[in-house]
Every structure is written in C-alpha cells, then in structure tokens.
Design an enzyme around this catalytic site. Structure first.
Site, PDB file in Angstrom:
ATOM      1  N   TYR A 144       0.871  -1.191   0.000  1.00 58.57           N
ATOM      2  CA  TYR A 144       0.000   0.000   0.000  1.00 58.57           C
ATOM      3  C   TYR A 144       0.891   1.217   0.000  1.00 58.57           C
ATOM      4  CZ  TYR A 144      -3.347   3.464   1.839  1.00 58.57           C
ATOM      5  OH  TYR A 144      -4.132   4.590   2.030  1.00 58.57           O
ATOM      6  N   ASP A 239       9.411   2.941  -1.106  1.00 57.08           N
ATOM      7  CA  ASP A 239       8.410   3.603  -0.268  1.00 57.08           C
ATOM      8  C   ASP A 239       8.753   3.269   1.184  1.00 57.08           C
ATOM      9  OD1 ASP A 239       4.750   3.585   0.028  1.00 57.08           O
ATOM     10  OD2 ASP A 239       6.349   4.505   1.212  1.00 57.08           O
ATOM     11  N   LYS A 267       5.410   9.200   8.505  1.00 54.22           N
ATOM     12  CA  LYS A 267       5.283   8.629   9.844  1.00 54.22           C
ATOM     13  C   LYS A 267       6.366   9.129  10.812  1.00 54.22           C
ATOM     14  CE  LYS A 267       2.864   4.625   7.944  1.00 54.22           C
ATOM     15  NZ  LYS A 267       1.498   4.675   8.484  1.00 54.22           N
TER      16      LYS A 267
HETATM   17  P1  KE4 Z   1      -0.519   8.404   4.559  1.00 52.39           P
HETATM   18  O1  KE4 Z   1      -1.110   9.103   3.336  1.00 52.39           O
HETATM   19  O2  KE4 Z   1      -1.564   7.579   5.292  1.00 52.39           O
HETATM   20  O3  KE4 Z   1       0.248   9.346   5.467  1.00 52.39           O
HETATM   21  O4  KE4 Z   1       0.604   7.380   4.021  1.00 52.39           O
HETATM   22  C1  KE4 Z   1       0.250   6.404   3.076  1.00 52.39           C
HETATM   23  C2  KE4 Z   1       1.257   5.268   3.130  1.00 52.39           C
HETATM   24  C3  KE4 Z   1       2.221   5.190   2.149  1.00 52.39           C
HETATM   25  N1  KE4 Z   1       3.145   4.211   2.162  1.00 52.39           N
HETATM   26  C4  KE4 Z   1       3.158   3.275   3.135  1.00 52.39           C
HETATM   27  C5  KE4 Z   1       4.193   2.199   3.105  1.00 52.39           C
HETATM   28  C6  KE4 Z   1       2.183   3.308   4.175  1.00 52.39           C
HETATM   29  O5  KE4 Z   1       2.201   2.349   5.129  1.00 52.39           O
HETATM   30  C7  KE4 Z   1       1.214   4.319   4.177  1.00 52.39           C
HETATM   31  C8  KE4 Z   1       0.128   4.406   5.232  1.00 52.39           C
HETATM   32  N2  KE4 Z   1       0.013   3.281   6.118  1.00 52.39           N
HETATM   33  C9  KE4 Z   1      -1.279   3.074   6.718  1.00 52.39           C
HETATM   34  C10 KE4 Z   1      -1.216   1.880   7.672  1.00 52.39           C
HETATM   35  N3  KE4 Z   1      -0.743   0.714   7.108  1.00 52.39           N
HETATM   36  C11 KE4 Z   1      -1.770   4.276   7.442  1.00 52.39           C
HETATM   37  C12 KE4 Z   1      -2.973   4.037   8.338  1.00 52.39           C
HETATM   38  C13 KE4 Z   1      -4.256   4.492   7.705  1.00 52.39           C
HETATM   39  O6  KE4 Z   1      -4.441   4.327   6.483  1.00 52.39           O
HETATM   40  O7  KE4 Z   1      -5.112   5.000   8.484  1.00 52.39           O
END
Ligand code: KE4
Length: 427
Positions: A144, A239, A267
C-alpha cells in the site's frame, strides 16, 4: 471493561463522519466491535474516553517510535507553536530537517517535504514519469502506497482489511497504467519488464512490506529490483513511509544496503504530525518545480510545527541507542508470543524486522500477499478482541504491522505476553 462513552461517541460519529472514522482501518471492521475513542496518550499507553488504559502497539500506525508525549518532542512543539503555526514561507527549520534527512540516507541528495505519505508517493511517481518520459508503474500485490488513484490496485492496508480488491472511482485508464505482481517474486518482475520494460517508469516497493502484515524481503529480492530497473532504464522507488527511521536510522535501504533512485518517507519523520517527504538523486529531484518542470506544491508543506517535531525525533534517533533498545524489545516480544502460541498448539508465523512485526495465524511461511491471505483472520479477530479486553491495543487487522516504541517497558511486554496466553486459551 466500561465502553459506554466510546459507544455513545461512535453513535454520534457515524452520523457525521463516514463509518465514524477519518481513516477506514480505525473502524475495527475486520476485528468486530466498535473502536474505543481515545482521549489521551502517554509513553506506551493510550487512554480511552471511558478511562480504560491500553498498551499501544499501533503508535498512530508507526510515527510514535519514541512513545507518546516524549518530553523533547513536546518541548520542541510547544516552542514552535509560540512562534506561530504556519507561514507559507521558507524557514531555517526546513533546511535543518532536509539536511538531516539527506545525511541519514545518502541516496537522498535532494528532498521535498510534503504533508502525507500518499502525497509523497504520488509526487515521487509523477516525478519518475516526468523524468523517464514513460507512463507505467510496477507495484506489488498487498503493498500500500497511499490512496492516490493509480495505486489502489491490489493494495494492502485498508483495502486488504476490508477485502476491497480495488476502489470504485478510479478510472480504468489510470488503473491500466499500474502493473501489480507478487511481492518477493523476481521472476514475475523480470517477465513484466521483458514484455514491456521500455514503457515502465518505475518500480515502487515497500522494502519491508507492512501493509499485508509485516513481510520482509526475500534474500536477493531488493538487489534484483535494483538490477532490473537499472537494466531497463526505470527508476527504483523505495516507499519507506513505514520503514524510514523505523527499521534503522537510514531506513531499509541502510539495513539491506540498497541504493534506490527515489525514496518516500513519512510517519516517524513527522514526529506525529502531518509531515512526509520524497527525495533522491539530484539529477532527478531537480526536475521538480520550481527548479524544473514537474509540478508539485502544498500549502502546509514544511510546516514549522511539524518540522520541529520531526527534528526532535531525528535528533534522538540519530544517537543510535533507540534501535538497539527496539531490537531487544522486539526479540523479547517475539519470543514470548511464539512461546504462547506454540504452547497453545496454535499455528503462528511471526514476521519481524526490528520494531515492526506481525503474528499471522498461519502454519506456513508468509512471504507475499497470497500467503498472508491464507491466515485465519477470524481467529485473529477473536485474538484482537481478547487482547483489547486485557488492555493491549493491537493493529485492528491481520494485514497490518504492529510497532514498538522506546517507551515500551519489559513490564509492558510481559503483560502483553500474559494477555496473549489468556487469549490463546480461548481461541
Ligand atoms: P498516509 O497518506 O496515510 O500518510 O501514508 C500512506 C502510506 C504510504 N506508504 C506506506 C508504506 C504506508 O504504510 C502508508 C500508510 N500506512 C497506513 C497503515 N498501514 C496508514 C494508516 C491508515 O491508512 O489509516
């Protein structure tokens, strides 16, 4: 466990917020029950609206590697707020954070700050297309990379949790430009490039997958991606939104000794604030406006309060001791949980890289999304609910990673293992 106030808040929330939450995984759809509404946090703990306290292994989905309300981070944020909260103009703070990021990961020669991981990856892939003049992207099933249109095919995290293969609203023309192949399957990548490599702008990968649950790279996998992308003139995009400053100070690229062309961060680098970044080779990054023609912008990019929190995080993490402590804690938790599941005769595959981990209810290795999906998600739901009832807040999905912080004590871990033993007896 009293849940009246959270339940009342949930009933109000669903009337005015889709599903009652501002991000799908928070809704507990995969594990049953309605989520506790959190009122405050400190160290390794969360406290909900009914006063229930939990040991937190979600840590805001990764950012809170030093635990909640770390004194140095709190002090930096309070000082920053007193100077104003947003200017929309360049600041020394942003220069300092950019210098720290480029010093931490030598592959990042130039970096742009943005406000979310989604924005970082979306921008990095627009840049890869602009730099190469090619349109197609290769990603991996179960990985993701945020919710930008082209990346929701066979994605992990919330789509895996909710069992949504793809999302309505993404035009077929966008989806067609993203090719998704199994994680850890170099032959599939080779085959994809053999059949059309000259139209592929980039491969984007979570170097340690976290969004199908934690799945480490197979030996040689990342090296193979580096070789193949170089051979075909495509870019390798790591990523590291989840792994950056998490699995090592220099991220997975330091841990595995790989040099990607572009990297995305989020993060941990934001210290719990909306801050992310993308960066890489100077010749690529200097295509970004206003230095070059590839456009990307953001009202709150490099926000001084968020940058202050990120700087406070990195100043502590750069000392290195945190990663030794996190590895010891991760090993202790892993050994304890493995012992509990073995003792209860339950199938358990436990994947861990440092302080990010996932216990799968599966008796087979989990090396990709298909194997992750074979886990017993129903049993995971029962386990999750039992752990929550015993004050342990796990990620509410079999297809997410859990995290440790430097605020997690041996007592926290021992309590977690005891709670797991009670849960295992009921599974
Ligand atoms: P954000 O747009 O949520 O800040 O980041 C997206 C993203 C991009 N790349 C990786 C590897 C990620 O894990 C994420 C976001 N991770 C999720 C949890 N697995 C965020 C939690 C959520 O979606 O509420």
């Amino acid at each position: 466990m009293e849940r009246g106030k959270s339940q009342a808040l949930y009933e109000r929330a669903v009337r005015v917020i889709p599903g009652g939450v501002n991000s799908p995984v928070r809704a507990f759809r995969a594990v049953g029950g309605n989520p506790p509404f959190i009122e405050r946090a400190h160290g390794s703990r969360l406290v909900d609206a009914d006063g229930n306290e939990y040991i937190d292994y979600v840590l805001s989905w990764g950012p809170m590697i030093l635990g909640h309300t770390h004194p140095a981070v709190q002090q930096a944020v309070h000082a920053a707020v007193d100077n104003g909260t947003s200017y929309g103009a360049p600041t020394e703070l942003e220069v300092r954070l950019a210098e720290k990021i480029t010093a931490a990961a030598p592959s990042i020669e130039v970096v742009r700050l943005v406000s979310s991981g989604t924005e970082a990856v979306m921008s990095a892939l627009r840049l890869a297309r602009g730099f190469t003049g090619r349109d197609r992207i290769v990603k991996f099933d179960g990985c993701y990379h945020g919710h930008s249109d082209g990346l929701l095919s066979k994605a992990g995290s919330g789509l895996a949790t909710l069992g949504i293969p793809d999302s309505p609203g993404v035009p077929e023309a966008f989806a067609a430009l993203t090719l998704s192949v199994p994680f850890n399957d170099l032959e599939a990548v080779e085959q994809t490039f053999r059949s059309g490599g000259d139209s592929i702008a980039a491969v984007v990968v979570e170097p340690v997958a976290g969004n199908m649950g934690c799945v480490p790279p197979a030996p040689g996998f990342l090296e193979g991606l580096s070789r193949i992308t170089r051979e075909y003139g495509a870019l390798l995009v790591f990523d590291e939104v989840m792994t950056g400053f998490r699995v090592a100070y220099g991220g997975a690229q330091q841990l595995y000794g790989i040099t990607p062309d572009l990297t995305t961060l989020g993060k941990v680098v934001g210290g719990g604030f909306p801050l992310a970044a993308y960066g890489g080779r100077r010749d690529i990054m200097e295509k970004i406006a206003p230095a070059g023609p590839v456009y990307q912008a953001g009202t709150l990019s490099g926000n001084p309060v968020a940058v202050s929190a990120g700087l406070a995080h990195l100043e502590i993490l750069a000392q290195g001791a945190a990663y030794t402590q996190l590895e010891v804690a991760g090993a202790r938790l892993e050994a304890g949980l493995r012992g509990v599941m073995a003792g209860a005769g339950l199938p358990c595959t436990f994947n861990r890289v440092g302080s990010m981990f996932t216990g799968f209810f599966s008796d087979a290795p989990v090396r990709n999304y298909e194997e992750a999906r074979r886990s017993d998600a129903t049993r995971f739901g029962a386990y999750f609910r039992s752990m929550l009832a015993h004050g342990v807040y796990l990620a509410p999905s079999q297809f997410e990673a859990g995290f440790l912080s430097t605020a997690h004590s041996d007592d926290d871990i021992d309590h977690t293992i005891e709670a797991a033993a009670r849960a295992a007896a009921t599974l």
